[in-house]
Design an enzyme around this catalytic site. Structure first.
Site, mmCIF file in Angstrom:
data_model
loop_
_atom_site.group_PDB
_atom_site.id
_atom_site.type_symbol
_atom_site.label_atom_id
_atom_site.label_comp_id
_atom_site.label_asym_id
_atom_site.label_seq_id
_atom_site.Cartn_x
_atom_site.Cartn_y
_atom_site.Cartn_z
ATOM 1 N N LYS A 1 -68.232 0.456 105.916
ATOM 2 C CA LYS A 1 -68.625 -1.091 105.662
ATOM 3 C C LYS A 1 -69.307 -1.142 104.204
ATOM 4 O O LYS A 1 -69.925 -0.074 103.623
ATOM 5 C CB LYS A 1 -69.852 -1.238 106.508
ATOM 6 C CG LYS A 1 -70.217 -2.629 106.561
ATOM 7 C CD LYS A 1 -71.271 -2.998 107.693
ATOM 8 C CE LYS A 1 -71.620 -4.156 107.560
ATOM 9 N NZ LYS A 1 -72.770 -4.328 108.972
ATOM 10 N N SER B 1 -71.962 -8.150 111.671
ATOM 11 C CA SER B 1 -71.373 -8.365 110.454
ATOM 12 C C SER B 1 -70.353 -7.372 109.985
ATOM 13 O O SER B 1 -69.504 -7.305 108.885
ATOM 14 C CB SER B 1 -72.500 -8.109 109.355
ATOM 15 O OG SER B 1 -73.202 -7.031 109.572
ATOM 16 N N SER C 1 -74.429 -5.861 114.914
ATOM 17 C CA SER C 1 -73.216 -6.024 113.980
ATOM 18 C C SER C 1 -72.187 -4.837 114.147
ATOM 19 O O SER C 1 -71.303 -4.678 113.282
ATOM 20 C CB SER C 1 -73.731 -5.923 112.576
ATOM 21 O OG SER C 1 -74.520 -7.136 112.259
#
Length: 453
Positions: free
Chosen positions: A77, A155, A179
């Site tokens: 990420k 996210s 997330s």
């Protein structure tokens, strides 16, 4: 047909010499570059990946393998520092910053296990949304939706999409309000949120430090166990599979089923029936602490909002705010209204509720409920209507954020499908620092939860 190769299946091929890490990485990069969705990755690290794969190949050929994960690809990420690469946190305002001088600690840890870093994945800007929408780098398509562009969840949107699309077997995300587990549930993969502090946070761009945690997104619980071991410095997993007849599960009757889609509830309940048929003990009870969390938030504001505002206060007061997602700006600015006394009240209440919730559990019990109350919705209506965006975002974060507030660890496992044939997720959770017990139970329960048993 999505090629869903697991870490375990790839490890067999690599360690046996049937698949060279150099060839695996070249194939992985080609898959990514040929994939029609260009918004899953924000950057690839081809030179680094080639170098790391070559080193893994040489080790394995000379009998010096670093272990099960040596030579296998991993994506990160865009919150994790990759040496020589700019960490943008999903935002254009950081895109002109300096490249990271060193790897984040967890990247170094997986590197020590021989894993090959492929690149950085897309995300909600500054990790402040559960939907995965990004106006700067695009919103990844949910790989489980063949026609309508549905959101992947956030996210850690790109991380989930990369695994669900079969581009990489493992991606590492962060989880402040859900997330990791939210996009895992929406895309039909496994997402494990570790207890906060289980892994080193050095080199990870924060959102709210009292809530931030990390975790892997992958195809199976076994893969999560392997990744978990390497992420906190073990040379091999030590977690053993539990006996399903020894599992005790409590299903909350508070909050988590409110306004849930009927198909999601049905998929969850069918999974519960399969677990009971396999020998697990299941009971149900109210959890007043769950409701109190949302009462506290209504009274004092959200803990994540207070800390996100403190982090971005100067940015929001300057010209950079004009270049940010206006919905992220609007949510973050709500933190300006949260006073110091509000913040302290939240922390005090949090400590109390953590202990009260744990005390309501019987010895060894795990909590189970739908990861989300709904399946992945279409993207376009959310882009067109800010009020709908905020409503769906709050609903999406609701169930998972309970675990973050209570500092629980949790794992989302696919349990079937809901509306439009989209995946539904089943969350197992345990009190903080009981990660090994949680993963042991999840290993035992996974086949029943999925309906494979």
């Amino acid at each position: 047909m999505i090629n869903q190769r697991t870490l375990a299946s790839l490890a067999v091929l690599v360690q046996s010499g049937k698949l060279d890490p150099v060839a695996l990485v070249a194939e992985t990069l080609t898959r990514i570059e040929d994939h029609p969705d260009r918004s899953i990755f924000v950057a690839l690290t081809q030179e680094r990946a080639a170098r790391e794969a070559k080193a893994a190949s040489a080790r394995i050929k000379t009998g010096r393998s670093l272990g099960l994960l040596d030579g296998l690809p991993v994506a990160w990420k865009d919150l994790f520092d990759l040496a020589g690469s700019i960490t943008t946190a999903g935002s254009v305002v950081l895109a002109e910053g300096s490249p990271a001088a060193a790897d984040a600690t967890v990247i170094a840890d997986l590197g020590s296990a021989g894993m090959v870093s492929i690149g950085r994945t897309n995300m909600s800007e500054f990790a402040f949304s559960g939907l995965g929408i990004n106006p700067h780098y695009g919103t990844p398509r949910n790989p489980r939706s063949a026609d309508v562009h549905r959101i992947p969840g956030g996210s850690s949107s790109g991380s989930a999409a990369a695994v669900a699309a079969g581009l990489v077997p493992l991606a590492i995300g962060t989880d402040t309000g859900g997330s990791v587990r939210i996009p895992a549930a929406m895309t039909g993969i496994v997402g494990y949120k570790a207890t906060r502090g289980r892994y080193a946070m050095k080199g990870v761009f924060p959102l709210a430090q009292s809530l931030d945690s990390l975790g892997p997104l992958c195809q199976t619980v076994q893969d999560a166990v392997w990744a978990d071991a390497a992420m906190h410095g073990l040379t091999a997993p030590v977690i053993r599979r539990a006996e399903i007849a020894d599992l005790s599960i409590v299903v909350p009757e508070t909050i988590v089923f409110d306004d849930a889609e009927a198909e999601v509830v049905a998929a969850f309940e069918e999974a519960i029936k399969r677990l009971e048929a396999a020998g697990a003990k299941v009971r149900r009870q109210a959890f007043p602490s769950f409701a109190e969390i949302f009462e506290l938030t209504a009274r004092h504001g959200a803990l994540v909002t207070a800390e996100a505002y403190a982090l971005h206060r100067e940015r929001l007061a300057g010209p950079e705010a004009e270049r940010m997602d206006p919905r992220v700006v609007a949510r973050t600015r709500l933190g300006e209204k949260i006073t110091v006394s509000d913040y302290i009240a939240l922390l005090d209440a949090r400590d109390r509720l953590i202990h009260e919730t744990i005390e309501t559990l019987k010895a060894g019990e795990l909590i189970a409920h739908p990861t989300l109350p709904h399946v992945a919705p279409p993207l376009d209506p959310l882009l067109a209507d800010d009020d709908l965006f905020f409503k769906v975002n709050a609903r999406t974060l609701r169930n998972t954020s309970i675990g973050n507030f209570l500092d629980f660890c949790g794992v989302s496992i696919p349990c079937g499908t809901g509306a439009a044939g989209m995946p539904a997720g089943f969350q197992l959770a345990a009190p903080h620092h009981q990660d090994d017990r949680l993963l042991s139970a999840a290993l035992a329960a996974e086949a029943s939860i999925r309906g494979d048993a």
